[in-house]
Structure formats: C-alpha cells, structure tokens
Design a protein around this motif. Structure first.
Motif, PDB file in Angstrom:
ATOM      1  N   GLY A   1     -69.908  28.294  33.104  1.00 36.92           N
ATOM      2  CA  GLY A   1     -69.149  28.753  31.953  1.00 36.92           C
ATOM      3  C   GLY A   1     -68.129  29.824  32.299  1.00 36.92           C
ATOM      4  N   GLY A   2     -67.046  29.853  31.556  1.00 37.18           N
ATOM      5  CA  GLY A   2     -66.036  30.885  31.766  1.00 37.18           C
ATOM      6  C   GLY A   2     -64.705  30.507  31.157  1.00 37.18           C
ATOM      7  N   VAL A   3     -63.739  31.417  31.301  1.00 41.68           N
ATOM      8  CA  VAL A   3     -62.388  31.229  30.772  1.00 41.68           C
ATOM      9  C   VAL A   3     -61.506  30.612  31.852  1.00 41.68           C
ATOM     10  CG1 VAL A   3     -60.362  32.386  29.820  1.00 41.68           C
ATOM     11  CG2 VAL A   3     -62.651  33.184  29.203  1.00 41.68           C
ATOM     12  N   LEU A   4     -60.844  29.513  31.527  1.00 37.81           N
ATOM     13  CA  LEU A   4     -59.956  28.847  32.476  1.00 37.81           C
ATOM     14  C   LEU A   4     -58.657  29.641  32.618  1.00 37.81           C
ATOM     15  CD1 LEU A   4     -59.126  26.408  34.225  1.00 37.81           C
ATOM     16  CD2 LEU A   4     -58.326  25.302  32.111  1.00 37.81           C
TER      17      LEU A   4
ATOM     18  N   VAL B   1     -57.706  26.041  48.910  1.00 34.38           N
ATOM     19  CA  VAL B   1     -56.739  27.059  48.493  1.00 34.38           C
ATOM     20  C   VAL B   1     -56.644  27.093  46.971  1.00 34.38           C
ATOM     21  CG1 VAL B   1     -54.339  27.798  48.625  1.00 34.38           C
ATOM     22  CG2 VAL B   1     -55.442  26.817  50.638  1.00 34.38           C
ATOM     23  N   ALA B   2     -56.554  25.921  46.366  1.00 34.60           N
ATOM     24  CA  ALA B   2     -56.412  25.838  44.911  1.00 34.60           C
ATOM     25  C   ALA B   2     -57.677  26.285  44.191  1.00 34.60           C
ATOM     26  CB  ALA B   2     -56.057  24.400  44.512  1.00 34.60           C
ATOM     27  N   LEU B   3     -58.838  25.835  44.667  1.00 40.81           N
ATOM     28  CA  LEU B   3     -60.096  26.191  44.013  1.00 40.81           C
ATOM     29  C   LEU B   3     -60.382  27.685  44.132  1.00 40.81           C
ATOM     30  CD1 LEU B   3     -62.466  23.223  44.937  1.00 40.81           C
ATOM     31  CD2 LEU B   3     -61.411  23.714  42.720  1.00 40.81           C
ATOM     32  N   ASN B   4     -60.119  28.260  45.302  1.00 40.50           N
ATOM     33  CA  ASN B   4     -60.352  29.697  45.470  1.00 40.50           C
ATOM     34  C   ASN B   4     -59.484  30.515  44.526  1.00 40.50           C
ATOM     35  OD1 ASN B   4     -62.187  29.119  47.445  1.00 40.50           O
ATOM     36  ND2 ASN B   4     -60.966  29.896  49.150  1.00 40.50           N
ATOM     37  N   THR B   5     -58.211  30.133  44.417  1.00 37.58           N
ATOM     38  CA  THR B   5     -57.289  30.859  43.558  1.00 37.58           C
ATOM     39  C   THR B   5     -57.677  30.706  42.089  1.00 37.58           C
ATOM     40  OG1 THR B   5     -55.524  30.437  45.172  1.00 37.58           O
ATOM     41  CG2 THR B   5     -54.851  31.171  42.984  1.00 37.58           C
ATOM     42  N   LEU B   6     -57.961  29.475  41.687  1.00 41.48           N
ATOM     43  CA  LEU B   6     -58.333  29.224  40.294  1.00 41.48           C
ATOM     44  C   LEU B   6     -59.652  29.915  39.948  1.00 41.48           C
ATOM     45  CD1 LEU B   6     -57.251  27.425  37.872  1.00 41.48           C
ATOM     46  CD2 LEU B   6     -59.066  25.831  38.503  1.00 41.48           C
ATOM     47  N   SER B   7     -60.617  29.868  40.849  1.00 41.16           N
ATOM     48  CA  SER B   7     -61.921  30.478  40.591  1.00 41.16           C
ATOM     49  C   SER B   7     -61.809  31.987  40.449  1.00 41.16           C
ATOM     50  CB  SER B   7     -62.904  30.137  41.715  1.00 41.16           C
ATOM     51  OG  SER B   7     -63.151  28.756  41.765  1.00 41.16           O
ATOM     52  N   ARG B   8     -61.031  32.598  41.344  1.00 49.21           N
ATOM     53  CA  ARG B   8     -60.846  34.053  41.281  1.00 49.21           C
ATOM     54  C   ARG B   8     -60.169  34.464  39.989  1.00 49.21           C
ATOM     55  NH1 ARG B   8     -62.863  38.825  43.124  1.00 49.21           N
ATOM     56  NH2 ARG B   8     -61.232  40.405  43.354  1.00 49.21           N
ATOM     57  N   CYS B   9     -59.100  33.760  39.644  1.00 51.09           N
ATOM     58  CA  CYS B   9     -58.352  34.088  38.431  1.00 51.09           C
ATOM     59  C   CYS B   9     -59.211  33.856  37.186  1.00 51.09           C
ATOM     60  CB  CYS B   9     -57.076  33.249  38.372  1.00 51.09           C
ATOM     61  SG  CYS B   9     -55.874  33.813  37.162  1.00 51.09           S
ATOM     62  N   SER B  10     -59.947  32.755  37.167  1.00 49.64           N
ATOM     63  CA  SER B  10     -60.807  32.436  36.025  1.00 49.64           C
ATOM     64  C   SER B  10     -61.956  33.434  35.901  1.00 49.64           C
ATOM     65  CB  SER B  10     -61.365  31.018  36.158  1.00 49.64           C
ATOM     66  OG  SER B  10     -60.333  30.056  36.103  1.00 49.64           O
TER      67      SER B  10
ATOM     68  N   GLU C   1     -54.580  38.380  39.915  1.00 50.71           N
ATOM     69  CA  GLU C   1     -55.640  39.094  39.206  1.00 50.71           C
ATOM     70  C   GLU C   1     -55.138  39.708  37.910  1.00 50.71           C
ATOM     71  OE1 GLU C   1     -58.304  39.996  43.192  1.00 50.71           O
ATOM     72  OE2 GLU C   1     -57.152  41.629  42.301  1.00 50.71           O
ATOM     73  N   LYS C   2     -53.945  40.258  37.906  1.00 53.47           N
ATOM     74  CA  LYS C   2     -53.373  40.793  36.664  1.00 53.47           C
ATOM     75  C   LYS C   2     -53.130  39.662  35.660  1.00 53.47           C
ATOM     76  CE  LYS C   2     -52.721  45.282  37.455  1.00 53.47           C
ATOM     77  NZ  LYS C   2     -53.249  46.349  36.586  1.00 53.47           N
ATOM     78  N   TYR C   3     -52.706  38.517  36.164  1.00 56.32           N
ATOM     79  CA  TYR C   3     -52.497  37.350  35.298  1.00 56.32           C
ATOM     80  C   TYR C   3     -53.824  36.953  34.644  1.00 56.32           C
ATOM     81  CZ  TYR C   3     -50.923  32.702  33.834  1.00 56.32           C
ATOM     82  OH  TYR C   3     -50.610  31.580  33.092  1.00 56.32           O
ATOM     83  N   GLY C   4     -54.897  36.970  35.426  1.00 60.13           N
ATOM     84  CA  GLY C   4     -56.213  36.644  34.889  1.00 60.13           C
ATOM     85  C   GLY C   4     -56.631  37.588  33.778  1.00 60.13           C
ATOM     86  N   MET C   5     -56.320  38.878  33.929  1.00 63.88           N
ATOM     87  CA  MET C   5     -56.624  39.845  32.871  1.00 63.88           C
ATOM     88  C   MET C   5     -55.940  39.456  31.567  1.00 63.88           C
ATOM     89  SD  MET C   5     -56.228  43.507  34.793  1.00 63.88           S
ATOM     90  CE  MET C   5     -56.840  43.741  36.464  1.00 63.88           C
TER      91      MET C   5
END
Length: 279
Positions: A61-64, A115-124, A160-164
C-alpha cells in the motif's frame, strides 16, 4: 482489481505537478543509467530485441508518485508506458494492483527496470509518508502547513521534493539559494541574531524571506524585532511551544507580519501535543 482511492493531492487541485519540473532534470536519467550500466549489459545480450510487454504491479500500500521520472527513463530506451492509475492514487495494501504497462524491446525493458522501479519506489515512499503525516496532523486539528526539510539524498533532491508535493505537503525550501535560513552556527559566528539578520539583508535584499532558528521565545522575539519573516522554534515541544507561539502572536499583532515554524524531533508518534487547533 482492488479498489484504489482517488488522487488526493489537494494542495494542488486539478494541476499537473510534472509541469513544475525544470527541463534540466532529464539529464539525470543519463547519469542514472551511467551508474547502473557503466560498460556492457551482459544479460541484455541474452534476451535480444523481441517486442514485449511488462506489467508494473503495486504489491504494497502507498501513494503512487514519480510518474514523470518513470516515463522519462523508459522514453530514453524507446519504450512506451501506459498508466492505469493516475499519480497520487492510493494503492491498497491487501492485494496486488496493476498500475501500468510498459512496452518495448525485451533488453530495453530489463535495462530500465531497476532504474525505474528504484526511482518510482523512492518517490512513492516519500509521498506515502508525507500523506500520512499530513493526515495525522489534520486529525489532531492542525490548520497550518506540514512541510519537508532540506535533509534529502544528495543528487536525488528533485525526486524527493516532488514526492512530498504528490503526498500533499509543502516541500519547503529547495536549496540554500531559495530562502535565507539563519541557524545557530550562523548566529554564533556573527555574535547575535540581530547582527546576522542585518548582515544578510545587505546582500539578500528584500525579495528573499529570512528564516531564523530560535531556541526559545526570547530569541524569536529578537528575530521578529530585527526583521525576520519566519521564526523557527527549534526542539520546543508541548505546552512550551504553544505558549511561546501564543505570546509572540499577541505581542506583535498589528505590528509585524511573520510566520512561526516548529522543527526538530517531529515524528509520527510526537504529533500529538505538538500541534494544536488554529496555531
């Protein structure tokens, strides 16, 4: 498919946050690939160039969040991404949820996968924690702004700021140039809060906000008197925080315009009693 909650980035209703990103960020994708594949892609040689389709599953669970970064990573590899959920959606934790489809050459799909999964997972992940903090603060009656900090991962701050923001909180300042932040060491080096504010105003001019870290009500009072736009009550909790904020507002009402910020030791378990209705 499980039920997915609607997009809840209500700080920015109806707006595409990807439009905030500077054109220069796309060069980061090449750097990410240079780090992950610095020479030969041995395994990619094995799978070849047959066209394939990959499925992006949401398994926890989480925010995409992080859609534009994911898109650009696969665009760099001539792959196409089809999103089945909008950014900001809350993915349920009780089952697998199909989030997106990616189509392209097999070796390109595998080259971009990590690369894509790491970035998406971190941001999410950051969006998820941000959303949780915001909701906890609201449940406590907090009517102010929940904001992030500059304590981000070097080289990954924009993500990370975008994720916030996708999570629904204020990203605060993005770097040392976007706002003046006078902390205890700046004040110590110049001799006083007043000296520090006077010195920085000579070069920063009127257009930059000045935020001063204060250890108690007396320091905050001096900062406001010297022209600070924001006073940060650092590591002050509970009744002490509420009393200081109330006293400062009452003293300077109608005389000075300023914001009160609190920072330090703020974790999920400390929100109760740290913030109060209308403060």
């Amino acid at each position: 498919m499980s039920k997915v909650e609607k997009n809840d980035t209500d700080l920015y209703p109806g707006q595409n946050l990807a439009h905030l990103l500077p054109p220069s960020w796309k060069s980061d994708v090449e750097r990410w690939f240079a780090e992950d594949t610095p020479s030969f892609d041995w395994a990619g040689f094995v799978v070849g160039e047959e066209e394939q389709e990959a499925i992006l599953w949401g398994k926890s669970g989480g925010v995409l969040a992080g859609v534009p970064f994911f898109n650009q990573i696969f665009k760099h590899l001539d792959c196409k991404v089809e999103w089945l959920l909008p950014e900001g959606s809350v993915i349920p934790s009780d089952s697998k949820t199909k989030v997106a489809l990616v189509r392209g050459k097999a070796r390109h799909l595998l080259l971009g996968e990590r690369v894509a999964l790491n970035t998406l997972s971190r941001c999410s992940g950051i969006a998820t924690v941000s959303r949780r903090f915001r909701d906890l603060a609201r449940a406590e009656g907090w009517q102010g702004v929940v904001a992030g900090t500059r304590k981000t991962t070097p080289g990954f701050r924009l993500v990370e700021k975008y994720g916030m923001m996708v999570g629904g909180v204020d990203p605060h300042r993005h770097d040392l140039s976007s706002m003046v932040m006078l902390k205890d060491n700046h004040i110590w080096a110049t001799g006083s809060i007043t000296n520090a504010i006077t010195a920085v105003r000579r070069v920063a001019g009127f257009s930059l906000l000045v935020n001063v870290e204060c250890q108690d009500e007396a320091e905050a009072d001096e900062a406001i008197s010297a022209g600070a736009n924001i006073v940060m009550l650092d590591n002050i909790t509970g009744d002490g925080l509420h009393t200081a904020a109330k006293n400062l507002k009452q003293k300077w009402k109608g005389k000075k315009e300023f914001l009160i910020e609190t920072s330090g030791g703020i974790v999920e378990g400390s929100l109760t009693g740290r913030v109060g209705p209308g403060e």
